[in-house]
Write a protein that holds these residues in place. Structure first.
Motif, mmCIF file in Angstrom:
data_model
loop_
_atom_site.group_PDB
_atom_site.id
_atom_site.type_symbol
_atom_site.label_atom_id
_atom_site.label_comp_id
_atom_site.label_asym_id
_atom_site.label_seq_id
_atom_site.Cartn_x
_atom_site.Cartn_y
_atom_site.Cartn_z
ATOM 1 N N ARG A 218 -34.416 83.552 9.398
ATOM 2 C CA ARG A 218 -35.087 84.722 8.838
ATOM 3 C C ARG A 218 -34.234 85.483 7.829
ATOM 4 N N LYS A 219 -33.021 85.063 7.616
ATOM 5 C CA LYS A 219 -32.120 85.830 6.757
ATOM 6 C C LYS A 219 -32.611 85.909 5.316
ATOM 7 N N ASP A 220 -33.194 84.848 4.817
ATOM 8 C CA ASP A 220 -33.617 84.819 3.417
ATOM 9 C C ASP A 220 -35.117 85.018 3.246
ATOM 10 N N ASP A 221 -35.900 84.456 4.131
ATOM 11 C CA ASP A 221 -37.360 84.492 3.967
ATOM 12 C C ASP A 221 -38.012 84.555 5.342
ATOM 13 N N PRO A 222 -38.733 85.644 5.641
ATOM 14 C CA PRO A 222 -39.402 85.740 6.947
ATOM 15 C C PRO A 222 -40.354 84.577 7.213
ATOM 16 N N ALA A 223 -40.873 83.977 6.136
ATOM 17 C CA ALA A 223 -41.799 82.853 6.302
ATOM 18 C C ALA A 223 -41.119 81.627 6.893
ATOM 19 N N ASP A 224 -39.787 81.614 6.863
ATOM 20 C CA ASP A 224 -39.075 80.470 7.429
ATOM 21 C C ASP A 224 -39.237 80.386 8.940
ATOM 22 N N ALA A 225 -39.664 81.486 9.569
ATOM 23 C CA ALA A 225 -39.930 81.437 11.008
ATOM 24 C C ALA A 225 -41.034 80.423 11.303
ATOM 25 N N GLY A 226 -42.000 80.336 10.401
ATOM 26 C CA GLY A 226 -43.066 79.353 10.559
ATOM 27 C C GLY A 226 -42.559 77.934 10.405
ATOM 28 N N ARG A 227 -41.583 77.739 9.531
ATOM 29 C CA ARG A 227 -41.001 76.403 9.347
ATOM 30 C C ARG A 227 -40.212 75.998 10.593
ATOM 31 N N LEU A 228 -39.546 76.961 11.200
ATOM 32 C CA LEU A 228 -38.818 76.661 12.431
ATOM 33 C C LEU A 228 -39.794 76.297 13.547
ATOM 34 N N LEU A 229 -40.915 76.996 13.627
ATOM 35 C CA LEU A 229 -41.919 76.672 14.632
ATOM 36 C C LEU A 229 -42.503 75.283 14.381
ATOM 37 N N ALA A 230 -42.667 74.935 13.101
ATOM 38 C CA ALA A 230 -43.158 73.599 12.768
ATOM 39 C C ALA A 230 -42.160 72.523 13.195
ATOM 40 N N TYR A 231 -40.875 72.824 13.090
ATOM 41 C CA TYR A 231 -39.849 71.900 13.557
ATOM 42 C C TYR A 231 -39.959 71.726 15.068
ATOM 43 N N TRP A 232 -40.203 72.821 15.782
ATOM 44 C CA TRP A 232 -40.363 72.759 17.234
ATOM 45 C C TRP A 232 -41.565 71.888 17.610
ATOM 46 N N ASP A 233 -42.645 72.035 16.854
ATOM 47 C CA ASP A 233 -43.869 71.289 17.165
ATOM 48 C C ASP A 233 -43.844 69.864 16.632
ATOM 49 N N GLY A 234 -42.832 69.553 15.831
ATOM 50 C CA GLY A 234 -42.733 68.217 15.252
ATOM 51 C C GLY A 234 -41.625 67.394 15.877
ATOM 52 N N ALA A 235 -40.471 67.378 15.199
ATOM 53 C CA ALA A 235 -39.365 66.523 15.636
ATOM 54 C C ALA A 235 -38.888 66.871 17.042
ATOM 55 N N LEU A 236 -38.785 68.176 17.327
ATOM 56 C CA LEU A 236 -38.263 68.563 18.631
ATOM 57 C C LEU A 236 -39.214 68.134 19.758
ATOM 58 N N ARG A 237 -40.511 68.308 19.527
ATOM 59 C CA ARG A 237 -41.486 67.923 20.550
ATOM 60 C C ARG A 237 -41.463 66.410 20.783
ATOM 61 N N ARG A 238 -41.308 65.640 19.726
ATOM 62 C CA ARG A 238 -41.283 64.194 19.865
ATOM 63 C C ARG A 238 -40.074 63.751 20.691
ATOM 64 N N ARG A 239 -38.952 64.420 20.497
ATOM 65 C CA ARG A 239 -37.776 64.101 21.314
ATOM 66 C C ARG A 239 -38.023 64.468 22.778
ATOM 67 N N ALA A 240 -38.655 65.621 22.984
ATOM 68 C CA ALA A 240 -38.942 66.044 24.356
ATOM 69 C C ALA A 240 -39.873 65.045 25.045
ATOM 70 N N GLU A 241 -40.883 64.565 24.320
ATOM 71 C CA GLU A 241 -41.840 63.616 24.895
ATOM 72 C C GLU A 241 -41.201 62.261 25.149
ATOM 73 N N ALA A 242 -40.113 61.971 24.411
ATOM 74 C CA ALA A 242 -39.408 60.696 24.611
ATOM 75 C C ALA A 242 -38.551 60.721 25.866
ATOM 76 N N GLY A 243 -38.440 61.908 26.492
ATOM 77 C CA GLY A 243 -37.744 61.984 27.771
ATOM 78 C C GLY A 243 -36.362 62.596 27.729
ATOM 79 N N SER A 244 -35.923 63.087 26.566
ATOM 80 C CA SER A 244 -34.597 63.693 26.481
ATOM 81 C C SER A 244 -34.593 65.021 27.241
ATOM 82 N N ARG A 245 -33.691 65.131 28.215
ATOM 83 C CA ARG A 245 -33.684 66.327 29.068
ATOM 84 C C ARG A 245 -33.384 67.590 28.277
#
Length: 373
Positions: free
Chosen positions: A332-359
């Motif tokens: 959020r330091k440069d652009d408040p809209a980046d919070a949405g990009r971080l949430l998209a990362y959570w719903d994308g790559a991070l979720r896929r890793r979680a579903e793959a079984g990584s604790r």
């Protein structure tokens, strides 16, 4: 009471090592250099795990800069030729640290530095006056206040200019004549000793600039020609970056009087998230939307230290549960809209890793609600 420092400059922190290397290599060295060029490279990049023969025995020199040895070698060769060195790169890639290490190894001090800002004046690169003495006795060598650059010129040392592109163009232009003519004239002292400050052998200048700040005050072509440019890239190796973040965060927490007790798996997860968001691609090759904020190693160190301090002073929550909130603060330091990009990362790559079984990633996914406000 003996005063302590939050951070020691490298010439003090590594004084024993510098003294050891000064006596370990009697090879040729440029004028006024305290170490040979080979020893400067060894001091910064390490001895590769091999002991160095020196006075009183052998010693392994640990690396202090995480990066390509060839980059350090090019920097040292540039300075040995008394040419200006400009270190450029993304914020947080240790450009300033590298310039400090080079100065400490070459001339024994990294303190001859000017911090570039919009308020930096030409006097800070050339000279000023002690106005009490100036009024009392007029212009004289005694009333002259030399800049760090002028001091480095007349003593054969290394001067540093941080964030050179943040200086106004007319201030930057003062360096053009300094680096080409190798002297600074003081018109007020015409006819007196000290009317001209000449650069003696050994003088060289290191400047740093952030690639994201190039539009602040673009360097002139004349000034660019007086520098060799070296790009300092982000750390390429994950393990090396994790080790650096761990080391720096531990030092920060221990300076605060606490014990650093963050699990290595948490730190690896933290660094991996930073690298995904920095590069726009996960280690698996999945696309990640990059935030406009700088996801640098320096920011990762700050987050790791914050988690370490929280674990030491406010025990209770799982350290991993603190990561989403800190990441949100960074993006959020440069652009408040980046919070949405971080949430998209959570719903994308991070979720896929979680579903793959990584604790670790599964636990991190469970804290997604921190990102929703």
């Amino acid at each position: 009471m003996t005063a302590t420092r939050q951070i020691d400059p490298p010439e003090h922190r590594y004084a024993d090592e510098l003294a050891f290397l000064a006596g370990a290599d009697d090879g040729p060295r440029p004028p006024a250099w305290r170490l040979t060029p080979r020893s400067v490279v060894t001091f910064i990049a390490g001895s590769g795990g091999m002991p160095v023969d020196g006075p009183g025995g052998k010693r392994v020199i640990e690396p202090k800069f995480v990066g390509e040895r060839a980059l350090v070698e090019r920097c040292v060769v540039t300075l040995a030729g008394e040419r200006g060195l400009l270190l450029v790169g993304e914020p947080g890639t240790a450009k300033s640290m590298l310039s400090e290490l080079l100065a400490a190894a070459i001339c024994g001090t990294s303190a001859l530095a000017v911090q570039g800002t919009a308020g930096t004046t030409e006097d800070q690169l050339r000279y000023g006056w002690n106005y009490a003495l100036l009024l009392a006795q007029g212009p004289s060598p005694e009333s002259l206040v030399p800049s760090p650059v002028l001091t480095a010129m007349t003593t054969g040392a290394v001067a540093r200019v941080e964030e050179i592109t943040r200086c106004l163009p007319e201030v930057q232009d003062a360096l053009v004549s300094i680096m080409s003519e190798r002297r600074i004239s003081v018109p007020e002292l015409a006819g007196q000793d000290g009317a001209v400050g000449y650069a003696v052998p050994g003088f060289c200048l290191i400047a740093t600039a952030n690639l994201r700040d190039r539009g602040v005050s673009e360097m002139s072509a004349a000034l660019k020609r007086r520098f060799n440019f070296e790009v300092v890239p982000p750390i390429a190796d994950l393990d090396a970056e994790v080790a650096l973040v761990t080391r720096q965060a531990r030092a920060s927490v221990e300076r605060g009087g606490a014990r650093f007790a963050v699990d290595e798996a948490v730190l690896e997860t933290l660094v991996t998230a930073f690298r995904d968001l920095r590069t726009g691609r996960s280690a698996e090759g999945w696309a990640v939307e990059r935030p406009s904020s700088v996801m640098s190693t320096a920011e990762a160190v700050a987050v790791a230290a914050s988690i370490g301090l929280a674990a030491a002073y406010l025990p209770g929550p799982d350290p991993l549960s603190l990561l989403p909130g800190h990441l949100l603060g960074v993006v959020r330091k440069d652009d408040p809209a980046d919070a949405g990009r971080l949430l998209a990362y959570w719903d994308g790559a991070l979720r896929r890793r979680a579903e793959a079984g990584s604790r670790m990633w599964r636990q991190l996914w469970e804290h997604r609600d921190v990102l929703q406000d």
